[in-house]
Design an enzyme around this catalytic site. Structure first.
Site, PDB file in Angstrom:
ATOM      1  N   ASP A 145       0.837  -1.208   0.000  1.00 40.95           N
ATOM      2  CA  ASP A 145       0.000   0.000   0.000  1.00 40.95           C
ATOM      3  C   ASP A 145       0.867   1.251   0.000  1.00 40.95           C
ATOM      4  O   ASP A 145       2.041   1.212   0.376  1.00 40.95           O
ATOM      5  CB  ASP A 145      -0.884   0.016   1.266  1.00 40.95           C
ATOM      6  N   LYS A 181      -4.296   2.361  -3.935  1.00 40.10           N
ATOM      7  CA  LYS A 181      -5.452   2.562  -4.816  1.00 40.10           C
ATOM      8  C   LYS A 181      -5.695   4.033  -5.086  1.00 40.10           C
ATOM      9  O   LYS A 181      -5.557   4.856  -4.214  1.00 40.10           O
ATOM     10  CB  LYS A 181      -6.686   1.949  -4.162  1.00 40.10           C
ATOM     11  N   MET A 202     -10.213   7.934   8.429  1.00 38.80           N
ATOM     12  CA  MET A 202     -10.568   8.523   7.129  1.00 38.80           C
ATOM     13  C   MET A 202     -11.637   9.609   7.290  1.00 38.80           C
ATOM     14  O   MET A 202     -12.530   9.734   6.440  1.00 38.80           O
ATOM     15  CB  MET A 202     -11.076   7.433   6.165  1.00 38.80           C
TER      16      MET A 202
HETATM   17  C1  SAM Z   1      -7.623   2.821   4.666  1.00 36.74           C
HETATM   18  S1  SAM Z   1      -7.446   3.199   6.368  1.00 36.74           S
HETATM   19  C2  SAM Z   1      -6.337   1.944   6.859  1.00 36.74           C
HETATM   20  C3  SAM Z   1      -6.258   1.741   8.338  1.00 36.74           C
HETATM   21  C4  SAM Z   1      -5.208   0.730   8.737  1.00 36.74           C
HETATM   22  N1  SAM Z   1      -5.555  -0.595   8.289  1.00 36.74           N
HETATM   23  C5  SAM Z   1      -4.969   0.714  10.247  1.00 36.74           C
HETATM   24  O1  SAM Z   1      -5.222  -0.293  10.897  1.00 36.74           O
HETATM   25  O2  SAM Z   1      -4.514   1.744  10.768  1.00 36.74           O
HETATM   26  C6  SAM Z   1      -6.420   4.634   6.303  1.00 36.74           C
HETATM   27  C7  SAM Z   1      -6.712   5.590   7.450  1.00 36.74           C
HETATM   28  O3  SAM Z   1      -6.039   5.150   8.614  1.00 36.74           O
HETATM   29  C8  SAM Z   1      -5.655   6.267   9.381  1.00 36.74           C
HETATM   30  N2  SAM Z   1      -4.180   6.270   9.495  1.00 36.74           N
HETATM   31  C9  SAM Z   1      -3.307   5.434   8.911  1.00 36.74           C
HETATM   32  N3  SAM Z   1      -2.048   5.701   9.304  1.00 36.74           N
HETATM   33  C10 SAM Z   1      -2.128   6.727  10.167  1.00 36.74           C
HETATM   34  C11 SAM Z   1      -1.154   7.451  10.924  1.00 36.74           C
HETATM   35  N4  SAM Z   1       0.137   7.154  10.875  1.00 36.74           N
HETATM   36  N5  SAM Z   1      -1.589   8.456  11.712  1.00 36.74           N
HETATM   37  C12 SAM Z   1      -2.904   8.762  11.784  1.00 36.74           C
HETATM   38  N6  SAM Z   1      -3.858   8.117  11.099  1.00 36.74           N
HETATM   39  C13 SAM Z   1      -3.479   7.108  10.299  1.00 36.74           C
HETATM   40  C14 SAM Z   1      -6.168   7.507   8.654  1.00 36.74           C
HETATM   41  O4  SAM Z   1      -7.462   7.802   9.144  1.00 36.74           O
HETATM   42  C15 SAM Z   1      -6.232   7.010   7.232  1.00 36.74           C
HETATM   43  O5  SAM Z   1      -7.142   7.779   6.469  1.00 36.74           O
END
Ligand code: SAM
Length: 255
Positions: free
Chosen positions: A35, A56, A169
């Site tokens: 990803d 994506k 998100m």
């Molecule tokens: C498609 S989701 C995937 C989530 C991922 N599977 C998880 O467990 O964290 C992506 C969202 O995760 C959150 N996210 C991912 N990495 C982050 C980070 N380092 N700091 C804050 N939010 C994060 C944000 O809300 C982002 O829009």
């Protein structure tokens, strides 16, 4: 089928927030589909593998997901160790179930390796427990985002019911989130935190109230962000060292 597909959680960003099991599998990977939020140092562990980005593009999600499913199955026909490397934990908001279902249908062996999810990485940045004796025994992980054609869910009901809620998100929807929650009875003074780029050097923490959420979200800089809601965040407001003392008192009065 020759190979096995490993759905691995790469964690929230920092390359050292990866499990030992994940690192060991990456070292012997033949091919890695990754990803867009995966750190280059994490990818570098898969030194012998062909590394293929499958982040994506918005607007083409379902087509892209079907394509990824097919590529995983095709790769397992010719390689022993196929890795699907996902941000955070693969089983939270990562469309892993679609990949698992496709692998099962195709008779491909798979294994899931959990990762540190954004919600707990954000809580770590804040130094705040998402649960707290006497204050929070119900935590909700929520997203208001729905893919094209997906039925919408009542995300606000989950946030209203939970003692602590983490929205994934949601930063781009801050105004609508704040308005809907307040309209449905959540106090505008509810403590809120936005954590952007949790675990990375460019991390950013913004603290305030539900009423202030839209203004706080405008201060984020386009990195992945989670929104946290709940009384447990008062502990972060109390300890918010970068804010001048007057500002903290002001926040505490309003929280
Ligand atoms: C498609 S989701 C995937 C989530 C991922 N599977 C998880 O467990 O964290 C992506 C969202 O995760 C959150 N996210 C991912 N990495 C982050 C980070 N380092 N700091 C804050 N939010 C994060 C944000 O809300 C982002 O829009």
């Amino acid at each position: 089928m020759k190979g096995r597909v490993y759905l691995i959680g790469a964690g929230p960003g920092a390359p050292d927030l990866l499990t030992l099991r994940a690192a060991e599998i990456l070292k012997r990977a033949d091919v890695v589909f990754y990803d867009s939020l995966v750190h280059p140092q994490t990818l570098a562990l898969a030194g012998n593998a062909t590394r293929i980005p499958v982040g994506k593009r918005s607007g083409r999600r379902s087509t892209a997901q079907k394509f990824i499913n097919k590529r995983l199955i095709d790769a397992a026909r010719v390689h022993a160790v196929v890795v699907r490397l996902k941000g955070g934990d693969p089983l939270l908001f990562g469309r892993a179930q679609e990949e698992i279902d496709a692998l099962r249908r195709a008779g491909v062996e798979f294994e899931v390796v959990p990762g540190v999810t954004a919600a707990t990485a954000a809580a770590a940045e804040l130094g705040v427990s998402l649960t707290r004796r006497g204050l929070s025994r119900h935590v909700a992980f929520v997203t208001p985002r729905a893919a094209d054609g997906e039925r919408s869910n009542d995300w606000a009901a989950s946030v209203l019911a939970a003692d602590t809620a983490v929205i994934y998100m949601g930063a781009g929807l801050a105004e609508a989130i704040s308005a809907e929650l307040i309209e449905r009875g959540k106090l505008g003074t509810t403590p809120v935190a936005l954590v952007e780029n949790a675990s990375l050097p460019e991390r950013r923490v913004l603290l305030g109230t539900l009423a202030e959420l839209p203004a706080l979200a405008l201060k984020t800089e386009g990195g992945p962000t989670v929104l946290l809601f709940g009384e447990v965040l008062k502990a972060a407001l109390t300890l918010a060292s970068p804010a001048p003392a007057g500002e903290i008192e002001d926040l505490l009065k309003r929280a």
